[in-house]
Scaffold this motif. Structure first.
Motif, mmCIF file in Angstrom:
data_model
loop_
_atom_site.group_PDB
_atom_site.id
_atom_site.type_symbol
_atom_site.label_atom_id
_atom_site.label_comp_id
_atom_site.label_asym_id
_atom_site.label_seq_id
_atom_site.Cartn_x
_atom_site.Cartn_y
_atom_site.Cartn_z
ATOM 1 N N GLY A 134 0.794 -1.219 0.000
ATOM 2 C CA GLY A 134 0.000 0.000 0.000
ATOM 3 C C GLY A 134 0.825 1.267 0.000
ATOM 4 N N GLY A 135 2.080 1.200 0.463
ATOM 5 C CA GLY A 135 2.925 2.379 0.488
ATOM 6 C C GLY A 135 3.731 2.586 -0.769
ATOM 7 N N ALA A 136 3.685 1.643 -1.709
ATOM 8 C CA ALA A 136 4.410 1.787 -2.972
ATOM 9 C C ALA A 136 3.760 2.864 -3.831
ATOM 10 C CB ALA A 136 4.429 0.460 -3.723
ATOM 11 N N LEU A 137 4.523 3.427 -4.737
ATOM 12 C CA LEU A 137 4.019 4.446 -5.642
ATOM 13 C C LEU A 137 3.551 3.813 -6.945
ATOM 14 C CD1 LEU A 137 6.757 7.227 -5.222
ATOM 15 C CD2 LEU A 137 4.664 6.869 -3.873
ATOM 16 N N TRP A 138 2.591 4.452 -7.578
ATOM 17 C CA TRP A 138 2.078 3.940 -8.856
ATOM 18 C C TRP A 138 3.174 3.910 -9.926
ATOM 19 C CZ3 TRP A 138 -2.332 1.396 -9.584
ATOM 20 C CH2 TRP A 138 -3.323 1.514 -8.609
ATOM 21 N N ALA A 151 0.471 -3.526 -17.637
ATOM 22 C CA ALA A 151 0.282 -2.283 -16.884
ATOM 23 C C ALA A 151 -1.122 -2.264 -16.303
ATOM 24 C CB ALA A 151 0.485 -1.063 -17.780
ATOM 25 N N PRO A 152 -1.330 -1.557 -15.178
ATOM 26 C CA PRO A 152 -2.695 -1.343 -14.689
ATOM 27 C C PRO A 152 -3.559 -0.658 -15.738
ATOM 28 C CG PRO A 152 -1.107 -0.759 -13.004
ATOM 29 C CD PRO A 152 -0.324 -1.009 -14.260
ATOM 30 N N ARG A 153 -4.860 -0.827 -15.626
ATOM 31 C CA ARG A 153 -5.782 -0.268 -16.619
ATOM 32 C C ARG A 153 -6.125 1.182 -16.336
ATOM 33 N NH1 ARG A 153 -10.729 -4.198 -17.780
ATOM 34 N NH2 ARG A 153 -11.470 -3.325 -15.807
ATOM 35 N N SER A 154 -6.233 1.544 -15.062
ATOM 36 C CA SER A 154 -6.724 2.862 -14.681
ATOM 37 C C SER A 154 -5.658 3.594 -13.870
ATOM 38 C CB SER A 154 -8.013 2.711 -13.857
ATOM 39 O OG SER A 154 -8.645 3.950 -13.659
ATOM 40 N N TRP A 155 -5.582 4.909 -14.061
ATOM 41 C CA TRP A 155 -4.480 5.691 -13.515
ATOM 42 C C TRP A 155 -4.965 6.962 -12.835
ATOM 43 C CZ3 TRP A 155 0.166 3.554 -13.240
ATOM 44 C CH2 TRP A 155 0.431 2.464 -14.091
ATOM 45 N N THR A 156 -4.030 7.620 -12.150
ATOM 46 C CA THR A 156 -4.164 9.027 -11.798
ATOM 47 C C THR A 156 -3.249 9.798 -12.735
ATOM 48 O OG1 THR A 156 -2.403 8.795 -10.165
ATOM 49 C CG2 THR A 156 -4.663 8.572 -9.370
ATOM 50 N N ASP A 157 -3.474 11.102 -12.871
ATOM 51 C CA ASP A 157 -2.610 11.889 -13.757
ATOM 52 C C ASP A 157 -1.174 11.923 -13.235
ATOM 53 O OD1 ASP A 157 -4.565 12.556 -15.618
ATOM 54 O OD2 ASP A 157 -5.195 14.323 -14.513
ATOM 55 N N TYR A 158 -1.032 11.963 -11.928
ATOM 56 C CA TYR A 158 0.284 12.055 -11.294
ATOM 57 C C TYR A 158 0.609 10.700 -10.691
ATOM 58 C CZ TYR A 158 3.986 14.008 -8.284
ATOM 59 O OH TYR A 158 5.173 14.297 -7.668
ATOM 60 N N LEU A 159 1.761 10.125 -11.056
ATOM 61 C CA LEU A 159 2.076 8.746 -10.686
ATOM 62 C C LEU A 159 2.826 8.615 -9.371
ATOM 63 C CD1 LEU A 159 3.190 7.272 -14.145
ATOM 64 C CD2 LEU A 159 0.900 7.441 -13.159
ATOM 65 N N TYR A 160 3.269 9.738 -8.799
ATOM 66 C CA TYR A 160 4.065 9.671 -7.575
ATOM 67 C C TYR A 160 3.154 9.773 -6.352
ATOM 68 C CZ TYR A 160 7.998 9.859 -10.712
ATOM 69 O OH TYR A 160 8.904 9.551 -11.705
ATOM 70 N N LEU A 161 2.111 8.972 -6.373
ATOM 71 C CA LEU A 161 1.146 8.833 -5.292
ATOM 72 C C LEU A 161 1.163 7.381 -4.825
ATOM 73 C CD1 LEU A 161 -1.864 10.724 -6.934
ATOM 74 C CD2 LEU A 161 -0.125 11.679 -5.425
ATOM 75 N N SER A 162 0.797 7.147 -3.583
ATOM 76 C CA SER A 162 0.837 5.780 -3.060
ATOM 77 C C SER A 162 -0.392 4.985 -3.497
ATOM 78 C CB SER A 162 0.933 5.790 -1.532
ATOM 79 O OG SER A 162 -0.261 6.273 -0.952
ATOM 80 N N ILE A 163 -0.201 3.691 -3.606
ATOM 81 C CA ILE A 163 -1.284 2.779 -3.979
ATOM 82 C C ILE A 163 -2.434 2.894 -2.975
ATOM 83 C CG2 ILE A 163 -1.928 0.377 -4.396
ATOM 84 C CD1 ILE A 163 0.132 1.271 -6.419
ATOM 85 N N GLY A 164 -2.106 2.767 -1.693
ATOM 86 C CA GLY A 164 -3.141 2.825 -0.667
ATOM 87 C C GLY A 164 -3.822 4.173 -0.595
ATOM 88 N N GLY A 165 -3.077 5.236 -0.857
ATOM 89 C CA GLY A 165 -3.654 6.576 -0.793
ATOM 90 C C GLY A 165 -4.720 6.815 -1.830
ATOM 91 N N THR A 166 -4.442 6.458 -3.092
ATOM 92 C CA THR A 166 -5.443 6.708 -4.132
ATOM 93 C C THR A 166 -6.620 5.745 -4.016
ATOM 94 O OG1 THR A 166 -4.387 5.298 -5.805
ATOM 95 C CG2 THR A 166 -3.675 7.580 -5.703
#
Length: 526
Positions: A134-138, A151-166
């Motif tokens: 959960g603490g890893a970044l996208w 690759a994952p199918r769905s994203w956030t615009d900014y990838l330097y967010l944590s998996i658990g956070g989004t």
């Protein structure tokens, strides 16, 4: 191993006793022995928004989910503690949502986060997926999965967010219309509840917890591991931008694009109120825009709009992304000669905002206040909301992008905790299109002092309240509300389910105090 576990228990117990003492004494990290699990850290009171600064009494840097479970178990068993816990990923919150005033902040990046990629069977059956902490970044998940052509199918615009956070919020971007948000692309979760229970959950096992934590704002549990659905990754992406000077034409073409998921892979859009906005949103787009707009007229300011869409190119024989783009563009009504396209690698496309970040950092405009406002707006209210937005900003000097693009309601699982605006009904039945509007404003201290920032925040609140209470029918995304009454209104008809889940998984109100939804409860009062 047993001795290390004993030391961990002792460390956490000492911390809790210290927090509960009248003087709030916190021992030095060196006093806790070689495990070095506990430390004080000023960055835990800082986030990307730089608006709220709540200092915790301590920071926990766990080495495993069991450390988190031990802490929460102690707290839930204590009849005198009022300590709260906030999980912190990449620290990209705006209004202190991952802070814990006088409580404990858990730094999730300290847990080792090996990423395991599982490919579907050779006969094509099953799913490809990734197991990731959960603490890893996208961006870390992207880099690892691309090594396997996935690759994952769905994203956030900014990838330097944590998996658990989004996953605790939703996770949206231009792929959401096609695959749903990130929370619609999860197969399984490991969660530590507010009671300290460490549970593996999925749609078929402990499903109430699974759906509660997805979009649950951290209120029910801390995501320590996630199983993310993967698909084949394209080699290249055809990236297109087209410009408009009419809002109805702009939204009409956006809705046209999201109605063609078999052809289009990504759709977003921008309101372009001034030249600086045009330049800042084009930093990552690697082609010169021969667009010379006239933003100022004698009577009023001129506002433009930009559609951004993409088509994946798998470089397979017999397929051509260029032909797909040509077919699509013939159906669109953009300003003549104002469509631009470029081909980039899949990684560079997904990581496009990183270039904008580097540009802002070089200008000293990254680590400044960001009074953002994000709203879900039904299709029927989007034009009125656009007018409301423009009435409450100064288009000439607005700094930051204004995102606007359509999502499709049926790509969201109603069992998760995210409340979309209620669907109005009419002659055509339920309205499926919902827009996300993100006013991603920056407040440069050089030109916007404390009084200016306060004024922006008041304007944001005025916009949000007008959009929520009136005919527009909007609802905040990544919400920040000042009172329980506002939160009840936010969840609307889903409030009772949200509150019941809180009582089930975190009855003492230990988790996520920065959201300001539920108060901390003494165990002795239950």
């Amino acid at each position: 191993m047993e001795f290390a576990l004993f030391c961990t228990k002792v460390n956490i117990l000492i911390l809790i006793l210290a927090l509960c003492s009248p003087c709030k004494f916190i021992q030095s990290p060196m006093d806790f022995g070689p495990s070095n699990l506990l430390e004080t850290k000023s960055s835990a009171s800082l986030d990307f928004g730089r608006i709220v600064f709540n200092s915790p009494s301590a920071v926990l840097r766990p080495q495993s989910p069991r450390d988190i479970s031990l802490l929460l178990t102690f707290l839930s068993a204590s009849s005198f503690s009022k300590v709260t816990i906030a999980a912190r990923g990449a620290g990209h919150s705006i209004y202190g949502q991952a802070q814990a005033l006088d409580g404990i902040v858990i730094e999730m990046d300290s847990i080792p986060s090996d990423i395991y990629i599982h490919k579907k069977r050779d006969d094509g059956s099953g799913f490809s997926y990734a197991d990731v902490g959960g603490g890893a970044l996208w961006v870390e998940l992207l880099e690892e999965s691309l090594k396997h052509g996935l690759a994952p199918r769905s994203w956030t615009d900014y990838l330097y967010l944590s998996i658990g956070g989004t996953l605790s919020n939703g996770g949206i971007s231009g792929q959401t219309f096609k695959y749903g948000p990130q929370i619609s692309n999860v197969l399984q979760l490991d969660v530590v509840t507010g009671k300290g229970d460490l549970i593996t959950c999925s749609p078929t096992s402990s499903s109430e917890l699974f759906y509660a934590v997805l979009g649950g704002l951290g209120q029910f549990g801390i995501i320590t591991r996630a199983r993310i659905l993967l698909q084949d990754a394209p080699q290249k992406v055809k990236w297109i931008r087209a410009f408009y000077d009419d809002f109805d034409t702009f939204t009409g073409d956006q809705e046209l694009l999201v109605s063609m998921p078999e052809l289009v892979d990504y759709v977003e859009g921008f309101i372009v109120p001034n030249e600086q906005s045009l330049l800042s949103t084009s930093v990552a787009f690697p082609v010169h825009l021969g667009f010379m707009p006239e933003f100022h007229h004698v009577s009023s300011a001129k506002v433009y709009y930009c559609i951004e869409f993409a088509v994946h190119d798998f470089q397979a024989e017999g397929t051509s992304a260029e032909q797909v783009v040509e077919k699509i563009s013939k159906q669109m009504s953009y300003m003549p000669s104002l469509m631009y396209s470029v081909e980039v690698s899949y990684f560079d496309f997904l990581n496009r905002v990183r270039m904008e970040e580097m540009n802002l950092r070089s200008r000293g405009l990254w680590e400044i206040p960001h009074p953002w406002l994000n709203m879900f707006v039904p299709k029927s209210g989007i034009k009125e909301f656009k007018d409301l937005l423009l009435e409450n900003i100064s288009p000439n000097d607005f700094e930051g992008p204004i995102l606007i693009y359509p999502l499709l309601r049926d790509k969201w699982d109603a069992n998760t905790s995210v409340p979309l605006p209620d669907a109005p009904t009419g002659g055509d039945g339920v309205e499926q299109v919902v827009y996300i509007v993100g006013m991603l404003r920056s407040a440069n201290p050089a030109s916007c002092a404390a009084g200016c920032l306060d004024d922006i925040l008041r304007r944001n609140r005025r916009i949000a309240e007008a959009a929520s209470a009136g005919r527009i029918g909007g609802k905040q995304y990544l919400a920040h509300h000042p009172s329980l009454l506002h939160w009840r209104d936010h969840f609307g008809r889903h409030w009772n389910r949200f509150a019941a889940r809180k009582n089930l998984f975190d009855p003492l109100g230990v988790l996520a105090p920065g959201q300001g939804i539920f108060p901390r409860v003494h165990a002795s009062t239950l």
